[in-house]
Design a protein around this motif. Structure first.
Motif, PDB file in Angstrom:
ATOM      1  N   LEU A 225       0.847  -1.183   0.000  1.00  0.00           N
ATOM      2  CA  LEU A 225       0.000   0.000   0.000  1.00  0.00           C
ATOM      3  C   LEU A 225       0.886   1.237   0.000  1.00  0.00           C
ATOM      4  O   LEU A 225       1.945   1.247   0.646  1.00  0.00           O
ATOM      5  CB  LEU A 225      -0.896   0.037   1.249  1.00  0.00           C
TER       6      LEU A 225
ATOM      7  N   GLY B 262      -2.614   4.548   1.635  1.00  0.00           N
ATOM      8  CA  GLY B 262      -3.428   3.362   1.844  1.00  0.00           C
ATOM      9  C   GLY B 262      -3.937   2.702   0.580  1.00  0.00           C
ATOM     10  O   GLY B 262      -4.655   1.698   0.653  1.00  0.00           O
TER      11      GLY B 262
ATOM     12  N   TYR C  68      -8.441   1.600  -2.241  1.00  0.00           N
ATOM     13  CA  TYR C  68      -8.325   1.149  -0.858  1.00  0.00           C
ATOM     14  C   TYR C  68      -8.907  -0.251  -0.759  1.00  0.00           C
ATOM     15  O   TYR C  68     -10.069  -0.473  -1.147  1.00  0.00           O
ATOM     16  CB  TYR C  68      -9.081   2.079   0.079  1.00  0.00           C
TER      17      TYR C  68
ATOM     18  N   GLU D 223      -9.510  -0.625   8.423  1.00  0.00           N
ATOM     19  CA  GLU D 223      -8.849   0.635   8.098  1.00  0.00           C
ATOM     20  C   GLU D 223      -8.074   1.144   9.307  1.00  0.00           C
ATOM     21  O   GLU D 223      -6.992   1.719   9.172  1.00  0.00           O
ATOM     22  CB  GLU D 223      -9.873   1.677   7.663  1.00  0.00           C
TER      23      GLU D 223
ATOM     24  N   TYR E 191      -4.591  -0.254   9.532  1.00  0.00           N
ATOM     25  CA  TYR E 191      -3.666   0.468   8.664  1.00  0.00           C
ATOM     26  C   TYR E 191      -3.237   1.777   9.326  1.00  0.00           C
ATOM     27  O   TYR E 191      -2.055   2.137   9.336  1.00  0.00           O
ATOM     28  CB  TYR E 191      -4.339   0.729   7.312  1.00  0.00           C
ATOM     29  N   ARG E 192      -4.198   2.512   9.909  1.00  0.00           N
ATOM     30  CA  ARG E 192      -3.881   3.759  10.593  1.00  0.00           C
ATOM     31  C   ARG E 192      -2.911   3.508  11.738  1.00  0.00           C
ATOM     32  O   ARG E 192      -1.961   4.269  11.945  1.00  0.00           O
ATOM     33  CB  ARG E 192      -5.167   4.399  11.125  1.00  0.00           C
TER      34      ARG E 192
ATOM     35  N   LEU F 160       1.175  -6.379   8.844  1.00  0.00           N
ATOM     36  CA  LEU F 160       1.506  -5.135   8.156  1.00  0.00           C
ATOM     37  C   LEU F 160       2.870  -4.644   8.621  1.00  0.00           C
ATOM     38  O   LEU F 160       3.123  -4.524   9.821  1.00  0.00           O
ATOM     39  CB  LEU F 160       0.443  -4.068   8.443  1.00  0.00           C
TER      40      LEU F 160
ATOM     41  N   PRO G  26       5.134  -1.395   8.207  1.00  0.00           N
ATOM     42  CA  PRO G  26       5.091  -0.022   7.678  1.00  0.00           C
ATOM     43  C   PRO G  26       6.466   0.634   7.594  1.00  0.00           C
ATOM     44  O   PRO G  26       7.427   0.224   8.254  1.00  0.00           O
ATOM     45  CB  PRO G  26       4.242   0.703   8.726  1.00  0.00           C
TER      46      PRO G  26
ATOM     47  N   GLY H 137       2.325  -5.757   3.129  1.00  0.00           N
ATOM     48  CA  GLY H 137       1.460  -6.650   3.884  1.00  0.00           C
ATOM     49  C   GLY H 137       1.630  -8.099   3.475  1.00  0.00           C
ATOM     50  O   GLY H 137       1.963  -8.400   2.321  1.00  0.00           O
TER      51      GLY H 137
END
Length: 857
Positions: free
Chosen positions: A339, A343, A367, A381, A384-385, A410, A412, A419
């Motif tokens: 992503l 996102g 998304y 979601e 992800y945040r 995930l 980051p 992912g």
């Protein structure tokens, strides 16, 4: 989540991005615009603090808000709720701005303790630093750096030195902007901002550039021409190239010759070549055994000058990195996806397609939680945040509609996340959860829930936050003024509102409670209108339905002849509490505004919260008015005139609770002179005021019977114990002979009096004291004798005057003593006003304040 990164697009004023004019070019090194001036120091600050993201807030034009101007390392969309925050809000960036000091919150626990409202909107694990941004010595904004809480702890004392260099560069550049002389074409700058934030990408590690070469292939003669880059990719020197396809075929792996020759067929039949992949010899390593480099051929067929030649105009692309990496990912048994920072999906391997049940073409650039229906729960979601804002690995389990379980992990970084998804067994307790029929949800450890049979409507964290934030703030609002201020401070910044008016209904008419942003006098004609008036604010209340108008034309069409101001869009929200009308809330935007379904729902929910709070506050104000009337009746309306003395009193109620308390003062004439009394009953309630009234009456009665000071206090102590009021009280009683200045003082747990001598010197009187009233029935209260010289001023006060949160009472007494000494005593009223000035101006007073001054002439 649909906000794309902004790109500077031409000359910008501090008030916002230019929509026209200028040449629209971005010049390297140009610092004539705010975002260009701040970009380099922002990135420097993130690097120096070891952070992963940074923000710059600047003050708005009306100075009521801080507006996010620059963001790096974090998607703008994740911070949508925080694009505009109230200057007076209980938020870290607002506090750093107001107090002009650096603030460091090392983790989510520290943030929760100091700023619970902020944590309600961003409940993720990260540290954050806040440093005021200045221009020409004035605070104009705040620099924010986000740091992973998982990194090694950072000492508080190290934060300011780390951010200082970047802060100094920001100040120098912004100061230069404020100094731009008129007439130079740029205009004189004022450092303010009212536009959307500009997204700045953090520098990425250097990667090998993609090499592309061009060739022209005559399909009829097999002759070709190639540029230097193509020959370098093929490993052929210019002097060794004979200009035929045979020269190229000699460099191609024997296993891939068919791919090259098939390109001719594609060109002749389809008129184009799309991604024919083959390997060419790579002698760059110098080994005896040559290696191979993957390349791709792309091209299209054109006719030669005579119209009969068929020429493939093509490009050779070095596929050594991207293609081979994708090939490797395709071979893995697990699903892999990537992503971008915002996102959106940029890559998914074939196994990921199979596990998610969605095609790559449908997913790319979208998304995932919007394309795949069973991922539409807000919890996904939010994962992800959480990963992007904490910069830590996040894992969770999800149950597929087919019944099997998938594990998501995930990974980051500041540019996006990678992912991994793979099948797994059900977590402990999953069967019980499924049988309960719970809604879908992400399962971090031990339990998960089955998804509902149909699609779940997407919920947006931003709208939910506004409702949660408003509810949290309104719980602390007590009076109608508190509620109005809270609604104004929340709605104006959160939704970009320029005008706000709150009306209440009373006896069938509408009356203004609060307004912000309206031209002077504009609302006057609407004051006291009846409920049958043809106005949208009235109709919203009487029909109990919110009204939204996205342009002046829409409003004028619905209400012909209505008076308009400079606004371009409006919402009229009914305020309904417990089923009955309270009033209306009117919001105005200065540009045409499209109200999304999400925004309409959020505004409607917020108006309901405001209505409930207003109704509660109106009841509180009514009760408080009764209580204040009771207290005012108990305090002396005027003090008796006594020859040789000048007396004056001051009382300030506390700002917490019912805003009344048990402080009192009195001046009582006796046969031996005059009694000066001050006392404080614990608590801030009607009960405390009632006990205060009883004590004042008791002291007055005992003093008027000409009992000596010790007996007055002793009998008052017993009287309070007999009341069984379960409260204590303090008191200071001084009997003064105005003819001689001779005095006798008794102190029961009360702060010591202050005495200002004729020469201006002030001291704290060291009176022997006894216990508080109501604690010990047979307590003994010693008497202290003292003498006042003509020109002296005696100050009796309660602890509300000298106690401040975060400091001890001795410090407060010393500050009042210095003020008493430094202020001229020509007017006892002026002196009293000066002593209570700080307390009067304080927005929050935890305790009420009483002061009695006596000047002996």
């Amino acid at each position: 989540m649909d906000e794309s990164a902004a790109v500077p697009d031409g000359p910008r004023s501090p008030g916002g991005r230019s929509r026209g004019g200028g040449d629209g070019r971005v010049r390297t090194g140009d610092t004539g615009r705010i975002e260009d001036a701040l970009t380099a120091p922002l990135i420097e600050a993130v690097r120096d603090l070891g952070g992963y993201g940074g923000l710059v807030y600047l003050r708005s034009r009306d100075r009521r808000s801080l507006v996010l101007a620059l963001v790096t390392g974090v998607p703008r969309s994740l911070l949508r709720t925080w694009w505009r925050v109230p200057v007076g809000g209980a938020l870290p960036m607002a506090e750093a701005y107001r107090r002009d000091e650096t603030l460091w919150l090392p983790d989510e626990r520290a943030t929760m303790v100091r700023f619970p409202h902020f944590t309600a909107g961003l409940p993720y694990s990260f540290g954050s630093a806040y440093r005021p941004v200045r221009a020409a010595g004035e605070v104009v904004g705040v620099l924010v750096v986000l740091r992973s809480a998982a990194r090694s702890p950072l000492d508080t004392d190290a934060v300011e030195p780390a951010l200082r260099p970047a802060g100094q560069v920001m100040e120098e550049r912004l100061t230069r902007l404020t100094a731009v002389p008129p007439g130079t074409g740029s205009g004189a700058y004022r450092i303010e901002y009212d536009d959307e934030p500009v997204g700045v990408r953090l520098p990425t590690p250097a990667v090998q550039p993609v090499r592309v070469g061009l060739i022209d292939w005559d399909l009829d003669t097999d002759r070709c021409t190639a540029d230097d880059e193509s020959l370098a990719l093929l490993g052929i020197g210019r002097a060794d190239f004979g200009g035929t396809m045979a020269d190229i075929e000699a460099r191609v792996s024997p296993d891939d010759l068919h791919e090259l020759r098939a390109s001719r067929h594609d060109a002749l039949t389809l008129g184009r070549v799309r991604c024919r992949h083959f390997r060419v010899r790579d002698d760059s390593a110098g080994d005896e055994e040559a290696g191979y480099r993957p390349v791709e051929l792309w091209g299209h067929l054109v006719r030669g000058g005579t119209g009969s030649d068929r020429i493939l105009v093509g490009a050779l692309v070095d596929a050594g990195s991207g293609f081979t990496a994708a090939e490797a990912a395709e071979r893995l048994p697990d699903g892999l996806f990537s992503l971008d920072q915002d996102g959106r999906l940029t890559y998914a391997n074939r196994r990921c397609e199979e596990l998610l049940g969605g095609g790559r073409e449908a997913l790319l650039g979208r998304y995932p939680w919007e394309v795949i229906t069973w991922l539409r729960d807000p919890a996904y979601e939010d994962r992800y945040r959480a990963a992007m804002l904490s910069q830590e690995q996040v894992s969770f389990l999800v149950r597929h509609p087919a019944g099997n379980w998938l594990s998501f992990v995930l990974y980051p970084d500041v540019h996006g996340l990678t992912g991994r998804v793979h099948p797994t067994g059900p977590p402990t307790g999953a069967e019980a959860v499924r049988e309960a029929g719970s809604a879908a949800g992400a399962v971090p450890e031990a339990a998960a829930a089955a998804p509902p049979p149909g699609p779940v409507a997407a919920a947006r964290a931003g709208a939910l936050y506004h409702v949660v934030q408003m509810a949290s703030v309104l719980t602390q609002a007590v009076t109608v003024e508190d509620v109005c201020r809270a609604v104004s401070e929340q709605l104006l910044p959160a939704f970009g509102v320029r005008e706000l008016a709150l009306y209440t209904v009373r006896e069938g008419r509408m009356y203004l409670l609060w307004e912000s942003g309206y031209p002077e006098g504009f609302l006057a004609p609407f004051e006291g209108v009846t409920l049958d008036t043809q106005l949208p604010g009235v109709h919203a209340l009487t029909t109990r339905l919110p009204l939204f108008f996205e342009s002046p034309e829409d409003l004028s069409l619905a209400y012909p002849g209505i008076t308009l101001d400079r606004m371009s869009a409006w919402s009229f929200l009914p305020l309904i509490a417990s089923g009955h009308p309270v009033g209306s809330c009117i919001l105005g935007w200065d540009t045409p505004h499209r109200f999304t379904a999400e925004e309409r729902s959020a505004l409607t929910a917020l108006s309901g919260l405001a209505a409930q709070a207003l109704e509660r506050a109106r009841l509180y104000d009514a009760e408080s008015a009764v209580a204040r009337g009771l207290q005012e009746g108990l305090l002396p309306h005027r003090l008796p005139a006594v020859e040789g003395l000048r007396t004056t009193g001051r009382y300030l109620p506390g700002t917490q609770g019912m805003a009344i308390g048990g402080d009192w003062y009195d001046v009582i004439t006796t046969g031996r002179g005059v009694a000066l009394v001050i006392g404080d009953v614990e608590g801030h309630s009607v009960g405390a005021a009632a006990v205060m009234g009883q004590l004042r009456s008791a002291v007055h009665a005992f003093a008027a019977s000409e009992r000596p000071p010790q007996e007055v206090i002793t009998h008052t102590n017993r009287h309070l114990a007999e009341l069984e009021a379960d409260v204590c009280a303090t008191c200071c009683y001084i009997e003064l002979d105005p003819r001689t200045g001779r005095a006798f003082a008794v102190r029961a747990g009360h702060p010591p009096p202050l005495l200002r001598h004729p020469d201006g010197h002030a001291e704290t009187l060291d009176l022997v004291g006894g216990v508080m009233l109501g604690v010990q029935t047979d307590a003994v209260y010693p008497v202290t004798a003292l003498t006042l010289a003509p020109g002296s001023v005696l100050a009796l006060y309660t602890d509300g005057l000298v106690e401040q949160p975060g400091s001890d009472i001795e410090t407060g007494i010393e500050e009042v003593r210095r003020c008493l000494a430094d202020t001229p005593a020509d007017s006892v009223d002026h002196l009293a006003d000066r002593l209570v000035r700080t307390a009067r101006r304080a927005r929050e007073r935890p305790d009420d304040v009483a002061l009695l001054l006596t000047a002996y002439r």
